[in-house]
Design an enzyme around this catalytic site. Structure first.
Site, PDB file in Angstrom:
ATOM      1  N   GLU A   1       0.869  -1.152   0.002  1.00 56.27           N
ATOM      2  CA  GLU A   1      -0.049  -0.079   0.151  1.00 56.27           C
ATOM      3  C   GLU A   1       0.871   1.237   0.146  1.00 56.27           C
ATOM      4  OE1 GLU A   1      -4.080  -0.619   2.062  1.00 56.27           O
ATOM      5  OE2 GLU A   1      -2.544  -1.853   3.266  1.00 56.27           O
TER       6      GLU A   1
ATOM      7  N   GLU B   1      -4.425  -9.118   3.850  1.00 60.05           N
ATOM      8  CA  GLU B   1      -5.079  -8.461   5.309  1.00 60.05           C
ATOM      9  C   GLU B   1      -6.131  -9.315   5.554  1.00 60.05           C
ATOM     10  OE1 GLU B   1      -2.832  -4.851   3.719  1.00 60.05           O
ATOM     11  OE2 GLU B   1      -3.871  -6.663   3.036  1.00 60.05           O
TER      12      GLU B   1
END
Length: 720
Positions: free
Chosen positions: A115, A135
């Site tokens: 990210e 995640e």
């Protein structure tokens, strides 16, 4: 260990190289984010900086967000400890900053690491770099803009697939998809990235802000169709878990209302999910699995594992051939011994089929398969056992047979050789009582199918040496298993804990509850199959043999059902002959067999435990509780007796060995989630009606009375 920090060096070319340091995988700790913000702001203000390159220390970009922070949140229920990364750092400072940034990624670029890279304006990668957003496997979603930027860079379908499966891709594929701008050799990474950043600054290359892109999203109607299909799949593959659907909702928010709105919703939903029972359970299992590698008085006394290059397996049946498959796939030479040529040939053929099956599913290359198959040899006697490092006995559960085998192998094998048994229930002291090599005797309990199931239960007696335990742990890790060290008692840790599982199901069946309804509710709870289909798959002979062991060891809490004997007398043996509670036909899904119902009725008549002769009225939730609360109860006895080093070991073992749903945290963690008080009261009520099978253990009673979690600290003594 090096302290987490962020450094910045500005070259004569005007490029600021910002490096974050937190070995071994550059986990993104809170101080890393603070350091990135500080250095980025400094670079933005400096007149001698034209562009920025972001990289991680030591040949790895980042393994992702520091999961220790999740543990703190779970202990305090305080989400304020989570840093504002998505809006403040990645969006405002990095992506919307006035100076272009290029990420240099190598080795690992996962989770929050990817990210960060997505927030840069280009990404240069080394070959074979892992890129992924895993995640969801921890019960949350990408929380630093990944749900918005990844679809805009690689397209909606592929981005959804990467997030829903938590599976990484390699940088080579990332380049084809548009996630990576260039793949270059490691030694050229910084040089190429610096020039790329300058080219952006000087408008020779495009200044691409991922959040602003829409060209790969497709039309709104196309996006809705992709999301609709994804939701349908998720409802089948990720039942009971909120994070998958929540992630799709957040992705849709960004597509419909724009990337910035998606970022804001992502941040809010992330905070909700991190407090969920699902995230708590998955994070608990993550840390619990790490903890299994630490065994007091074994891993902390300075010993090193000895090399195990050659292993002999006695018995080439289902378990023996599966164990052999695992070993040869990890370059360990294997000798399989059988009692006759027919059995031996069958065992070797099973190993071949296991390995070729991996090739057919494209999980193994043919050349590696050929190498693995060249490392297995079949024998009919002990003549080749003279130089083996370990023997694993994997014959039927017959005490005299096992005792004779251990007498034989003690004579023929070298003095350093580890003598292991794959028994699932029999006390190791009984198996090895006629030998004089008690320090080398150990349990190596694999779970079926042995080349697939990830758990290796290592059973030690009072006399097993620390060296033998350490060696077997090392072998387990080599063959990609998770070793859990437990004590020596009937059933050991996993099967001992779960022996009431099948008996509870039999109890309910004899109380008049439909067997297929029981299976359905256990599947709805999260196990892959129900207890009756599990009995069909294992074979009734196994259930009867192990039942006798438990009946002898724990006569005070056994439910004796005639149902299995009645099924065998009627010519049924589960999947082995295609007839059990279900009908089994090749190429078809198992389906309920109505003709078994009269047999179940006969069992009910013989046991005669239905109140007033009528089936009990029971809710779906009560079915789950009456099946699983006795399992928690037995887990409490296992904990009380010190069979496991720590309570969380039993959680790992239940997830990896019995397919207990990982998102529920394992059997003990789930017990705490439900509450010891509720479990105790329920068991006490049922025991008053139905007898000792449901009688609460003293450990459970004490913890319920004092309000102490079942996962509280234990003595680390191992039972004998």
């Amino acid at each position: 260990m090096a302290k987490a920090k962020v450094t910045m060096e500005v070259g004569n070319d005007g490029v600021a190289v910002i490096t974050f340091v937190n070995p071994p995988v550059n986990a993104l700790a809170i101080q890393i984010f603070a350091g990135l913000k500080e250095k980025w702001n400094e670079a933005a203000m400096r007149n001698d900086v034209k562009a920025i390159v972001l990289t991680g220390y030591g040949g790895r970009f980042s393994g992702g967000f520091d999961i220790n922070v999740f543990e703190k949140v779970h202990k305090t229920d305080d989400v304020s400890v989570l840093p504002d990364v998505s809006v403040d750092l990645v969006t405002n400072i990095m992506e919307d900053g006035k100076k272009p940034a290029v990420a240099v990624v190598e080795g690992l670029c996962l989770g929050g690491g990817l990210e960060l890279a997505l927030g840069c304006h280009a990404r240069i990668a080394a070959p074979r770099t892992q890129l992924g957003l895993p995640e969801l496997s921890l019960g949350v979603l990408p929380g630093s803009g990944g749900t918005q930027r990844l679809p805009r860079l690689i397209g909606l379908s592929k981005a959804i697939d990467m997030m829903m499966t938590s599976k990484p891709i390699m940088s080579e594929e990332g380049e084809k998809l548009g996630l990576i701008d260039a793949v270059v050799p490691s030694k050229e990474l910084l040089k190429v990235a610096r020039q790329w950043a300058l080219d952006i600054a000087e408008r020779r290359k495009p200044w691409m802000r991922a959040l602003h892109r829409t060209d790969k999203i497709g039309s709104l109607s196309e996006a809705h169709e992709v999301l609709k299909l994804a939701r349908k799949q998720v409802k089948q593959t990720a039942r009971n878990m909120p994070q998958h659907l929540a992630c799709l909702d957040v992705i849709e928010e960004g597509i419909v209302h724009g990337g910035y709105n998606g970022i804001l919703k992502e941040a809010k939903v992330f905070e909700d999910l991190v407090l969920s029972d699902t995230s708590r359970g998955l994070v608990h299992v993550f840390f619990a699995q790490r903890a299994t590698s630490k065994v007091p008085n074994v891993t902390d006394i300075g010993l090193k594992p000895r090399p195990v290059k050659k292993v002999a397996i006695i018995g080439g049946g289902l378990m023996g051939s599966g164990i052999a498959t695992s070993l040869v796939l990890s370059n360990i030479f294997v000798i399989i011994k059988e009692i006759n040529p027919e059995y031996l040939q069958k065992g070797i053929k099973t190993v071949e089929a296991n390995i070729q099956g991996l090739v057919a599913r494209k999980k193994l290359q043919q050349d590696k398969a050929n190498k693995a198959l060249s490392m297995v040899k079949g024998v009919l006697d002990y003549s080749e056992f003279k130089d083996v490092d370990m023997v694993i006995e994997a014959v039927i559960e017959n005490v005299p047979l096992k005792q004779q085998i251990f007498i034989d192998i003690e004579k023929i094998c070298p003095p350093h050789c580890i003598l292991a048994s794959n028994t699932s229930t029999i006390d190791l002291n009984v198996i090895g009582q006629k030998t004089s090599s008690q320090d080398r005797i150990i349990g190596a309990h694999f779970f079926s199918p042995a080349h697939v199931m990830p758990l290796l239960e290592i059973i030690r007696t009072e006399k097993t040496s620390a060296q033998a335990i350490l060696d077997l742990m090392a072998v387990g890790k080599t063959i990609k298993k998770v070793p859990v060290v437990v004590g020596n008692c009937t059933g050991f840790a996993v099967n001992r804990t779960f022996f009431p599982y099948a008996q509870s199901a039999q109890f309910l069946a004899n109380l008049g509850v439909d067997v297929y309804r029981i299976d359905a509710q256990i599947i709805n709870f999260g196990l892959p199959i129900g207890p009756f289909q599990l009995q069909d798959l294992a074979g009734y002979g196994v259930a009867i043999a192990t039942g006798k062991e438990y009946s002898s060891a724990f006569p005070d809490r056994i439910f004796m059902s005639p149902l299995l004997d009645l099924l065998i007398k009627s010519g049924r043996n589960g999947k082995n002959n295609g007839k059990g509670y279900y009908i089994y036909k090749k190429g078809e899904k198992p389906r309920p067999d109505p003709s078994v119902l009269p047999i179940i009725e006969e069992s009910r008549r013989l046991t005669n435990i239905m109140p007033g002769g009528k089936p009990i009225s029971i809710t779906d939730q009560e079915i789950v509780e009456m099946i699983l609360f006795p399992v928690v109860n037995e887990a409490c006895r296992v904990l009380d007796e010190g069979v496991v080093v720590r309570a969380s070991d039993l959680d790992v073992a239940s997830v990896l060995g019995m397919s207990f749903p990982s998102y529920r945290g394992g059997i003990v963690f789930w017990g705490d989630t439900v509450g010891a008080g509720h479990i105790y009261k329920s068991l006490r009520k049922w025991s008053e009606v139905y007898g000792n099978f449901f009688k609460p253990s003293k450990f459970l009673e004490e913890r319920a009375a004092k309000g102490i979690p079942l996962l509280g600290k234990l003595f680390t003594d191992i039972c004998n």
